[in-house]
Design an enzyme around this catalytic site. Structure first.
Site, PDB file in Angstrom:
ATOM      1  CG  ASP A  97      -2.058  -1.014   0.748  1.00  0.00           C
ATOM      2  OD1 ASP A  97      -3.054  -0.718   1.355  1.00  0.00           O
ATOM      3  OD2 ASP A  97      -1.996  -1.902  -0.050  1.00  0.00           O
ATOM      4  CB  THR A  98       2.213   2.770  -2.502  1.00  0.00           C
ATOM      5  OG1 THR A  98       2.678   1.450  -2.345  1.00  0.00           O
ATOM      6  CG2 THR A  98       3.188   3.608  -3.245  1.00  0.00           C
ATOM      7  CB  THR A  99       1.890   8.007  -0.348  1.00  0.00           C
ATOM      8  OG1 THR A  99       1.266   9.257  -0.664  1.00  0.00           O
ATOM      9  CG2 THR A  99       3.314   8.275   0.095  1.00  0.00           C
ATOM     10  CB  SER A 152       5.219   2.073  -0.326  1.00  0.00           C
ATOM     11  OG  SER A 152       4.343   1.036   0.051  1.00  0.00           O
ATOM     12  CG  MET A 203      -1.768   4.717  -4.765  1.00  0.00           C
ATOM     13  SD  MET A 203      -2.353   4.748  -3.070  1.00  0.00           S
ATOM     14  CE  MET A 203      -2.732   3.027  -2.798  1.00  0.00           C
TER      15      MET A 203
END
Length: 566
Positions: free
Chosen positions: A377-379, A396, A458
């Site tokens: 899960d990531t930005t 992330s 993402m």
């Protein structure tokens, strides 16, 4: 008199009708929800308006794109802790306007020296753990900040981290998407005392609008602001991480942290219908986006029509072919030969494209045999400044709240990026000490004669296929960066089978056509989080005008730099 009045009334009606028809109607008919942000000054696009505002303010105080990216990323780690933070990894592409040169930074961390397949077997573990201490690799983000700032930055860490420290200590109201993500992880967060104490205040996930504070994280950020990256990799933060690892049966040592260094790398590229598309080289999955585009180039997508059954079928099948190669070959190039040039070859893509049957979905796609090198899960956030310097940055924890572990007093979760290693001794991505795993997070960049676009989307293994769809939207269908982000997408995060996730904005008739070809449609809402959320900025170098776009699948915004501030 009545005839005159009637004639006058008719004339007035006709006049108003003509005035109405003179008003452009297409402005009311567009398919995008948001307008681009357009400015001659800088633009910051991020998944949180608070983070984007922090970066834009840094620009207004004389900072450049790299300064703003660090400040924005630091705030993102505070306000979206399930996705990213200083316990995770980072990749970036930097465009230097004065030289026109691109720089790539790989700030992905390595496995502890003592973490091996044999060690896991000795503990009765037969597969890579998805969370917990054995999934933790050395976090690379803070060293990435240090490398970026040292090479390109103009501001002190204390200036860049001040907004993040403020929000960590004083608190911020939790936005809508993040409240939903947080609630989904409540049970997971409750498994560990330190984690629950920080992230479940009052015994529950913060709800929309509730104020969340994290004083431990504020303290960690203050240490980095004062002493730089040494505070993280050699100071009290490192000692706390190592102590937690020992208590939980891990192998992380002070040498694993102190010896880590992120690396400058040369971006890899392909040309797609006149645009040059850049990604970072392995150990990331960006090469799959480039191979997918090469395969897609063999099909007349523009003639097929945007999100038509033929266009979607061709892209989905191209995804399967590119990802089969990525999963077979991509690993840490220091440990394995990765056939980068072979996978990027147009001739190889043409061979792979011949495997696409336009009438039938392929449910069992295997890897090809690209040419191997002759030698051993990531930005997501992005920034452009007024001078045209640009940063494409992604960061992330891997999955939501990473490993689920918070070292004593640090205030951030440690990533679980090690979960992407393989325990198959024959895999190029097999677990080994001081090796980096196959990585999902990828920043993107694309150029033609006058345009420069930084972009990223993402979502785990969604990312490379989302990059290819974004590029196609811009190049094949002439979309603005905002339209390209908002456009309905598909994703297939599995590697086998014919399942494919699509948003319900793709018409039912198109979905039915795909189903007849063998695709197993998994339907999602109009703007589904399963498709990932993206950001983009664009620079027209002929005019000096900057553009920003932000995906409605996240809470974020593109925010322009305000007027100069002292």
């Amino acid at each position: 008199m009545r005839e005159f009045a009637r004639a006058t009334l008719c004339l007035l009606i006709l006049t108003f009708a003509m005035m109405a028809s003179a008003t452009p109607s297409n402005a009311q008919d567009r398919t995008q929800n948001r307008s681009m942000v357009i400015s001659r000054r800088g633009v910051v696009a991020a998944e949180s308006p608070l983070a984007a505002q922090a970066g834009a303010t840094v620009l207004a105080h004389g900072g450049n794109a790299v300064d703003a990216a660090i400040a924005t990323n630091a705030v993102m780690g505070v306000v979206e802790p399930m996705m990213n933070g200083i316990g995770g990894d980072l990749f970036a592409i930097v465009y230097e306007a004065s030289t026109g040169k691109l720089y790539g930074l790989n700030a992905s961390g390595w496995a502890p020296a003592g973490l091996s397949i044999e060690f896991l077997k000795s503990k009765g573990i037969t597969g890579m753990p998805r969370n917990g201490m054995q999934s933790v690799t050395v976090p690379g983000a803070v060293d990435g900040w240090a490398k970026l700032r040292a090479r390109f930055g103009t501001k002190k860490f204390s200036d860049l981290l001040a907004p993040a420290i403020y929000y960590a200590r004083e608190g911020f109201p939790v936005p809508e998407w993040d409240a939903a993500y947080w609630a989904e992880e409540s049970e997971f967060l409750n498994q560990h005392k330190n984690t629950a104490a920080i992230y479940l205040p009052g015994g529950h996930a913060p709800r929309v609008g509730e104020i969340f504070r994290n004083s431990d994280l504020a303290h960690s950020l203050e240490s980095i602001a004062s002493a730089g990256s040494d505070a993280y990799y050699k100071g009290e933060i490192a000692k706390s991480i190592v102590a937690s690892s020992a208590r939980l049966g891990g192998t992380m040592t002070t040498d694993d942290l102190a010896g880590y260094s992120s690396e400058w790398v040369e971006p890899i590229a392909t040309v797609y219908h006149g645009w040059t598309i850049y990604e970072l080289p392995p150990n990331g999955q960006g090469i799959a986006a480039l191979e997918m585009l090469n395969i897609m180039e063999g099909f007349p997508l523009a003639q097929f029509g945007h999100n038509s059954a033929d266009a979607l079928h061709a892209m989905i099948e191209a995804k399967k072919l590119a990802y089969a190669d990525m999963y077979r070959y991509v690993a840490d190039p220091k440990f394995s030969q990765v056939p980068v040039q072979g996978m990027l070859s147009k001739q190889y893509a043409a061979q792979r494209a011949k495997l696409v049957d336009m009438t039938k979905a392929n449910c069992q796609v295997g890897p090809g045999e690209p040419g191997m090198p002759t030698q051993g899960d990531t930005t997501y956030l992005t920034v452009t400044d007024a001078e045209g310097n640009m940063v494409s940055l992604i960061q992330s924890n891997f999955s939501g709240f990473g490993s689920g572990l918070v070292a004593d007093g640090t205030g951030f979760v440690l990533q679980n990026r090690g979960a992407l290693f393989s325990v198959d001794p024959n895999s190029p991505n097999k677990l080994a000490g001081h090796k980096r795993p196959l990585h999902t997070i990828i920043p993107g960049f694309m150029t033609n004669a006058q345009e420069r676009i930084a972009f990223g989307i993402m979502g785990g293994f969604n990312q490379a296929q989302a990059h290819a769809q974004f590029v196609s939207n811009v190049v094949d269908f002439g979309m603005s960066i905002q339209e390209a982000l908002e456009s309905a997408r598909f994703t297939k995060q599995t590697f086998a089978g014919c399942d494919v996730d699509v948003e319900d904005r793709i018409p039912a008739s198109i979905r039915e056509d795909l189903a007849k070809r063998g695709h197993q449609i998994v339907l999602h809402g109009a703007y589904s989080a399963n498709m990932g959320g993206g950001q983009s900025v664009q620079r027209d170098i002929s005019t000096g005008v900057n553009y920003g776009g932000s995906d409605p699948r996240k809470d974020g915004e593109a925010i322009p730099e305000p007027v100069p501030q002292k």
